[in-house]
Design a protein around this motif. Structure first.
Motif, short mmCIF file in Angstrom:
data_model
loop_
_atom_site.label_atom_id
_atom_site.label_comp_id
_atom_site.label_asym_id
_atom_site.label_seq_id
_atom_site.Cartn_x
_atom_site.Cartn_y
_atom_site.Cartn_z
N ILE A 92 5.08 4.44 -9.75
CA ILE A 92 6.07 3.49 -9.25
C ILE A 92 6.71 4.03 -7.97
CG2 ILE A 92 8.24 2.30 -9.76
CD1 ILE A 92 7.54 2.52 -12.72
N TRP A 93 6.94 5.34 -7.93
CA TRP A 93 7.60 5.97 -6.79
C TRP A 93 6.60 6.51 -5.76
CZ3 TRP A 93 10.12 5.35 -11.24
CH2 TRP A 93 11.52 5.20 -11.23
N MET A 94 5.43 6.95 -6.21
CA MET A 94 4.55 7.73 -5.34
C MET A 94 3.21 7.08 -5.05
SD MET A 94 5.35 11.60 -6.64
CE MET A 94 6.07 11.39 -8.25
N ALA A 95 3.07 5.80 -5.37
CA ALA A 95 1.81 5.12 -5.06
C ALA A 95 2.06 3.79 -4.35
CB ALA A 95 0.99 4.91 -6.34
N GLY A 96 3.20 3.66 -3.72
CA GLY A 96 3.47 2.50 -2.89
C GLY A 96 3.75 1.22 -3.64
N ARG A 97 4.23 1.30 -4.88
CA ARG A 97 4.54 0.08 -5.65
C ARG A 97 5.96 -0.40 -5.31
NH1 ARG A 97 3.27 0.86 -11.80
NH2 ARG A 97 3.95 -1.32 -11.77
N THR A 98 6.17 -0.72 -4.05
CA THR A 98 7.50 -1.04 -3.55
C THR A 98 8.12 -2.27 -4.21
OG1 THR A 98 6.93 -0.02 -1.44
CG2 THR A 98 8.83 -1.50 -1.46
N HIS A 103 14.39 5.90 0.41
CA HIS A 103 15.09 5.04 1.37
C HIS A 103 15.34 3.65 0.78
CE1 HIS A 103 15.06 8.01 4.44
NE2 HIS A 103 13.76 7.94 4.71
N LEU A 104 14.33 3.12 0.08
CA LEU A 104 14.48 1.80 -0.54
C LEU A 104 15.63 1.82 -1.55
CD1 LEU A 104 11.70 -0.52 -1.86
CD2 LEU A 104 13.59 0.10 -3.36
N MET A 105 15.66 2.83 -2.40
CA MET A 105 16.72 2.93 -3.41
C MET A 105 18.09 2.96 -2.77
SD MET A 105 14.90 5.71 -5.93
CE MET A 105 16.46 6.20 -6.63
N CYS A 146 1.41 10.70 -1.29
CA CYS A 146 2.43 10.63 -2.35
C CYS A 146 3.80 11.00 -1.81
CB CYS A 146 2.06 11.56 -3.50
SG CYS A 146 0.67 10.99 -4.50
N ALA A 147 3.86 12.05 -0.99
CA ALA A 147 5.13 12.46 -0.41
C ALA A 147 5.69 11.37 0.49
CB ALA A 147 4.95 13.77 0.36
N ALA A 148 4.82 10.74 1.28
CA ALA A 148 5.27 9.66 2.17
C ALA A 148 5.80 8.48 1.35
CB ALA A 148 4.13 9.22 3.08
N HIS A 149 5.08 8.12 0.27
CA HIS A 149 5.55 7.03 -0.57
C HIS A 149 6.87 7.38 -1.25
CE1 HIS A 149 2.16 4.48 0.02
NE2 HIS A 149 1.28 5.26 -0.59
N LEU A 150 7.01 8.64 -1.67
CA LEU A 150 8.25 9.06 -2.31
C LEU A 150 9.41 8.95 -1.33
CD1 LEU A 150 9.73 10.23 -4.74
CD2 LEU A 150 9.06 12.53 -3.96
N GLN A 151 9.20 9.35 -0.09
CA GLN A 151 10.24 9.24 0.92
C GLN A 151 10.63 7.77 1.14
OE1 GLN A 151 9.21 10.86 4.76
NE2 GLN A 151 11.35 11.17 5.30
#
Length: 245
Positions: free
Chosen positions: A183-189, A19-21, A10-15
């Motif tokens: 959306i932010w923490m499960a890789g829904r890029t 960056h994407l934002m 989750c932390a990695a996905h949030l990071q």
């Protein structure tokens, strides 16, 4: 072990999401609901990286304090329970999302220090206390309509910003909260990319149309999708070696 690895994911996905934002909107902020801090690894990452956390009530304030977050990281969403507002102010929280005159009155009497307010879409636009300083506008987003709802919410806030500008109170920040933390923490890029692109387009077009300086923006989930997490008071009780009733 699995829970810990899941929280690290989750932390990695949030990071990645942050960056994407910022690829779309330089300097964009990202927030998380306090309930997401029930995972210790995620809470540690949020604390160490200065990510904004939104708290709603006493239980979530307990969770924030339990994990050692600094008051400067916390935004308090004011609700009907005015006691939680005073407690947040006593903890040192200085940023509040407000929607009613009663909430503002409770803030004004809580401590002598200046409070920085985000006005939600239902709040009055005129304040009567110099210790309450409007720094931004906030809207909750019905994410069921996808990216178009996020763009619409951004446009509504810009309309309010025009009114405040004519009153001599320019708005430099907006915040939008909607959808679930997955959306932010499960890789829904792809979904997040469409949301951020829509908000960016709405801000660009709206600021040009109404001749506004572009405000900074913070995007955050409104709810958490985490499951089987200990409650804030349960976590605090475990740390103290007691069992909650």
């Amino acid at each position: 072990m699995t829970r810990a690895l899941d929280a690290l994911d989750c932390a990695a996905h949030l990071q990645t999401s942050v960056h994407l934002m910022r690829d779309f909107i330089p300097g964009a902020g990202c927030g998380v609901p306090a309930a997401a801090l029930a995972d210790r690894a995620l809470a540690a990452w949020v604390r160490d990286h200065g990510v904004t956390v939104t708290a709603h009530d006493d239980d979530e304030l307990d969770l924030v304090r339990y994990h050692g977050l600094r008051p400067v990281q916390v935004v308090m969403r004011c609700g009907a329970a005015t006691g939680a507002i005073g407690r947040a102010a006593g903890f040192g929280v200085s940023r509040f999302i407000v929607g009613t005159p009663q909430q503002m009155a409770r803030l004004a009497e809580s401590t002598p220090h200046t409070k920085y307010l985000y006005l939600d879409e239902h709040s009055p636009l005129v304040l009567g206390d110099r210790r309450l300083r409007v720094v931004g506008l906030h809207a909750d987003v019905d994410d069921s309509g996808g990216a178009v709802e996020w763009a619409g919410a951004a446009e509504r806030l810009l309309c309010r910003a025009v009114v405040l500008k004519t009153c001599g109170s320019p708005i430099r920040r907006i915040s939008l909260s909607g959808g679930s933390s997955d959306i932010w923490m499960a890789g829904r890029t792809p979904h997040l990319a469409s949301v951020v692109a829509a908000v960016d387009g709405a801000l660009r077009d709206g600021c040009q149309r109404w001749r506004l300086d572009r405000p900074s923006v913070t995007l955050s989930p409104l709810t958490t999708a985490r499951r089987n997490a200990a409650s804030p008071r349960s976590a605090a009780s475990v740390a103290a070696g007691t069992t909650p009733a």
